[in-house]
Design an enzyme around this catalytic site. Structure first.
Site, PDB file in Angstrom:
ATOM      1  N   TYR A   1      15.933  34.172 -59.396  1.00  0.00           N
ATOM      2  CA  TYR A   1      15.631  34.515 -57.999  1.00  0.00           C
ATOM      3  C   TYR A   1      16.265  33.569 -56.983  1.00  0.00           C
ATOM      4  O   TYR A   1      16.181  33.801 -55.779  1.00  0.00           O
ATOM      5  CB  TYR A   1      14.122  34.637 -57.790  1.00  0.00           C
ATOM      6  CG  TYR A   1      13.530  35.954 -58.272  1.00  0.00           C
ATOM      7  CD1 TYR A   1      14.333  36.930 -58.866  1.00  0.00           C
ATOM      8  CD2 TYR A   1      12.178  36.244 -58.131  1.00  0.00           C
ATOM      9  CE1 TYR A   1      13.801  38.133 -59.306  1.00  0.00           C
ATOM     10  CE2 TYR A   1      11.642  37.450 -58.565  1.00  0.00           C
ATOM     11  CZ  TYR A   1      12.448  38.389 -59.156  1.00  0.00           C
ATOM     12  OH  TYR A   1      11.911  39.587 -59.584  1.00  0.00           O
TER      13      TYR A   1
ATOM     14  N   GLY B   1      14.497  34.783 -68.640  1.00  0.00           N
ATOM     15  CA  GLY B   1      13.953  33.487 -68.229  1.00  0.00           C
ATOM     16  C   GLY B   1      12.592  33.198 -68.831  1.00  0.00           C
ATOM     17  O   GLY B   1      12.322  33.516 -69.999  1.00  0.00           O
ATOM     18  N   VAL B   2      11.723  32.628 -68.027  1.00  0.00           N
ATOM     19  CA  VAL B   2      10.402  32.241 -68.524  1.00  0.00           C
ATOM     20  C   VAL B   2       9.575  33.487 -68.881  1.00  0.00           C
ATOM     21  O   VAL B   2       8.759  33.468 -69.814  1.00  0.00           O
ATOM     22  CB  VAL B   2       9.700  31.303 -67.515  1.00  0.00           C
ATOM     23  CG1 VAL B   2       9.324  31.993 -66.234  1.00  0.00           C
ATOM     24  CG2 VAL B   2       8.499  30.632 -68.145  1.00  0.00           C
ATOM     25  N   ASP B   3       9.795  34.560 -68.166  1.00  0.00           N
ATOM     26  CA  ASP B   3       9.108  35.841 -68.436  1.00  0.00           C
ATOM     27  C   ASP B   3       9.416  36.308 -69.869  1.00  0.00           C
ATOM     28  O   ASP B   3       8.500  36.619 -70.655  1.00  0.00           O
ATOM     29  CB  ASP B   3       9.606  36.863 -67.398  1.00  0.00           C
ATOM     30  CG  ASP B   3       8.724  38.098 -67.285  1.00  0.00           C
ATOM     31  OD1 ASP B   3       7.681  38.157 -67.956  1.00  0.00           O
ATOM     32  OD2 ASP B   3       9.097  39.006 -66.508  1.00  0.00           O
TER      33      ASP B   3
ATOM     34  N   ASN C   1       8.348  39.786 -62.576  1.00  0.00           N
ATOM     35  CA  ASN C   1       8.877  40.631 -61.494  1.00  0.00           C
ATOM     36  C   ASN C   1       7.849  41.717 -61.205  1.00  0.00           C
ATOM     37  O   ASN C   1       6.885  41.889 -61.960  1.00  0.00           O
ATOM     38  CB  ASN C   1      10.252  41.204 -61.850  1.00  0.00           C
ATOM     39  CG  ASN C   1      10.199  42.082 -63.077  1.00  0.00           C
ATOM     40  OD1 ASN C   1       9.516  43.104 -63.087  1.00  0.00           O
ATOM     41  ND2 ASN C   1      10.890  41.674 -64.137  1.00  0.00           N
TER      42      ASN C   1
ATOM     43  N   GLY D   1      15.022  30.238 -60.884  1.00  0.00           N
ATOM     44  CA  GLY D   1      16.035  30.682 -61.837  1.00  0.00           C
ATOM     45  C   GLY D   1      16.805  31.852 -61.251  1.00  0.00           C
ATOM     46  O   GLY D   1      17.531  31.712 -60.257  1.00  0.00           O
TER      47      GLY D   1
ATOM     48  N   ILE E   1       7.034  26.159 -71.381  1.00  0.00           N
ATOM     49  CA  ILE E   1       5.662  26.473 -70.966  1.00  0.00           C
ATOM     50  C   ILE E   1       4.894  27.220 -72.056  1.00  0.00           C
ATOM     51  O   ILE E   1       3.666  27.169 -72.098  1.00  0.00           O
ATOM     52  CB  ILE E   1       5.667  27.258 -69.632  1.00  0.00           C
ATOM     53  CG1 ILE E   1       4.313  27.107 -68.928  1.00  0.00           C
ATOM     54  CG2 ILE E   1       6.029  28.727 -69.845  1.00  0.00           C
ATOM     55  CD1 ILE E   1       4.324  27.547 -67.481  1.00  0.00           C
TER      56      ILE E   1
HETATM   57  N1  AR6 Z   1       9.325  27.349 -69.966  1.00  0.00           N
HETATM   58  C1  AR6 Z   1       9.287  26.849 -68.709  1.00  0.00           C
HETATM   59  N2  AR6 Z   1      10.187  27.149 -67.756  1.00  0.00           N
HETATM   60  C2  AR6 Z   1      11.199  27.985 -68.108  1.00  0.00           C
HETATM   61  C3  AR6 Z   1      11.326  28.551 -69.395  1.00  0.00           C
HETATM   62  C4  AR6 Z   1      10.337  28.193 -70.356  1.00  0.00           C
HETATM   63  N3  AR6 Z   1      10.345  28.682 -71.603  1.00  0.00           N
HETATM   64  N4  AR6 Z   1      12.427  29.339 -69.406  1.00  0.00           N
HETATM   65  C5  AR6 Z   1      12.977  29.263 -68.186  1.00  0.00           C
HETATM   66  N5  AR6 Z   1      12.248  28.441 -67.391  1.00  0.00           N
HETATM   67  P1  AR6 Z   1      13.258  32.464 -64.046  1.00  0.00           P
HETATM   68  P2  AR6 Z   1      12.544  33.482 -61.367  1.00  0.00           P
HETATM   69  C6  AR6 Z   1      12.452  28.037 -65.977  1.00  0.00           C
HETATM   70  O1  AR6 Z   1      14.632  32.981 -63.928  1.00  0.00           O
HETATM   71  O2  AR6 Z   1      13.633  32.702 -60.753  1.00  0.00           O
HETATM   72  C7  AR6 Z   1      12.833  37.180 -64.926  1.00  0.00           C
HETATM   73  O3  AR6 Z   1      13.776  38.040 -65.482  1.00  0.00           O
HETATM   74  C8  AR6 Z   1      13.853  28.140 -65.417  1.00  0.00           C
HETATM   75  O4  AR6 Z   1      14.609  26.995 -65.765  1.00  0.00           O
HETATM   76  O5  AR6 Z   1      12.537  32.610 -65.327  1.00  0.00           O
HETATM   77  O6  AR6 Z   1      11.183  33.440 -60.736  1.00  0.00           O
HETATM   78  C9  AR6 Z   1      11.647  37.932 -64.316  1.00  0.00           C
HETATM   79  O7  AR6 Z   1      11.339  39.101 -65.032  1.00  0.00           O
HETATM   80  C10 AR6 Z   1      13.565  28.193 -63.917  1.00  0.00           C
HETATM   81  O8  AR6 Z   1      13.487  26.880 -63.368  1.00  0.00           O
HETATM   82  O9  AR6 Z   1      12.270  33.127 -62.919  1.00  0.00           O
HETATM   83  C11 AR6 Z   1      12.144  38.244 -62.947  1.00  0.00           C
HETATM   84  O10 AR6 Z   1      12.935  39.413 -62.924  1.00  0.00           O
HETATM   85  C12 AR6 Z   1      12.179  28.813 -63.827  1.00  0.00           C
HETATM   86  O11 AR6 Z   1      11.685  28.896 -65.177  1.00  0.00           O
HETATM   87  C13 AR6 Z   1      12.983  37.048 -62.590  1.00  0.00           C
HETATM   88  O12 AR6 Z   1      13.427  36.512 -63.822  1.00  0.00           O
HETATM   89  C14 AR6 Z   1      12.156  30.190 -63.223  1.00  0.00           C
HETATM   90  O13 AR6 Z   1      13.297  30.923 -63.655  1.00  0.00           O
HETATM   91  C15 AR6 Z   1      12.186  35.996 -61.868  1.00  0.00           C
HETATM   92  O14 AR6 Z   1      13.052  34.971 -61.451  1.00  0.00           O
END
Ligand code: AR6
Length: 175
Positions: A127, A34-36, A26, A125, A13
């Site tokens: 969560y 993750g994406v954050d 969060n 991810g 993204i």
């Molecule tokens: N681009 C697009 N999608 C992505 C990327 C990227 N670069 N990297 C990961 N994903 P998650 P959550 C996808 O864990 O479940 C963080 O630590 C990944 O494959 O990022 O909402 C926050 O600070 C997955 O399908 O977010 C919170 O503490 C999706 O993004 C917590 O994680 C969401 O995964 C939030 O958890």
């Protein structure tokens, strides 16, 4: 809905050329994995600085809600940070909170008169939200938002990082 394109792409993204990318943050708004983590790394320190200002004003961001900051060094001008629900089995309001993430992000983008927005697969991810269920909620929430009102948004992109989400979104969208 009239005139708004909904697209699904596989990838990262942080490289999307849209007006705003949505971050699965969060409640602390201070970053994470993750994406954050990817968004803060690619966008640079201006994003965290803006998040800290929001924290100083309103505290964190509760699940289901969203806030907007600069996009820093990203191609996107803005980041909309929303906080998805942690999956606890589905009977603790998770679907409603997840739908609120998508709706509130679209509302904020509309308020800023933005034309394009990219979403990650929020909550699927760390969560732990089941991917199929999350994809159904996401597409339903976005579709109903777009059908219910006039909006500046002309393009909504679902950016799927993993193959499973990509497949699910394409299947649901092309049904
Ligand atoms: N681009 C697009 N999608 C992505 C990327 C990227 N670069 N990297 C990961 N994903 P998650 P959550 C996808 O864990 O479940 C963080 O630590 C990944 O494959 O990022 O909402 C926050 O600070 C997955 O399908 O977010 C919170 O503490 C999706 O993004 C917590 O994680 C969401 O995964 C939030 O958890």
């Amino acid at each position: 809905m009239k005139g708004t394109a909904i697209e699904v792409v596989k990838g990262d993204i942080t490289i999307q050329k849209v007006d705003a990318v949505v971050n699965a943050a969060n409640s602390s708004l201070l970053g994470g994995g993750g994406v954050d983590g990817a968004i803060h790394r690619a966008g640079g320190p201006a994003i965290l600085a803006a998040c800290k200002e929001i924290r100083a004003r309103q505290g964190g961001c509760p699940a289901g809600e969203a806030v907007i900051t600069t996009g820093g060094n990203l191609p996107a001008k803005y980041v909309i940070h929303t906080v998805g629900p942690v999956w606890h089995g589905g009977r603790e309001g998770e679907p409603e909170l997840l739908a609120s993430c998508y709706r509130n992000s679209l509302r904020i983008a509309s308020e800023q008169q933005l034309q394009s927005i990219a979403f990650p697969n929020i909550s699927t991810g760390v969560y732990g939200y089941p991917k199929q269920k999350a994809a159904e909620v996401a597409l339903q929430a976005v579709n109903s938002y777009l059908q219910e009102r006039e909006t500046s948004i002309k393009q909504v992109v679902f950016v799927c990082f993993d193959e499973e989400n990509y497949r699910l979104y394409r299947t649901i969208l092309h049904k």
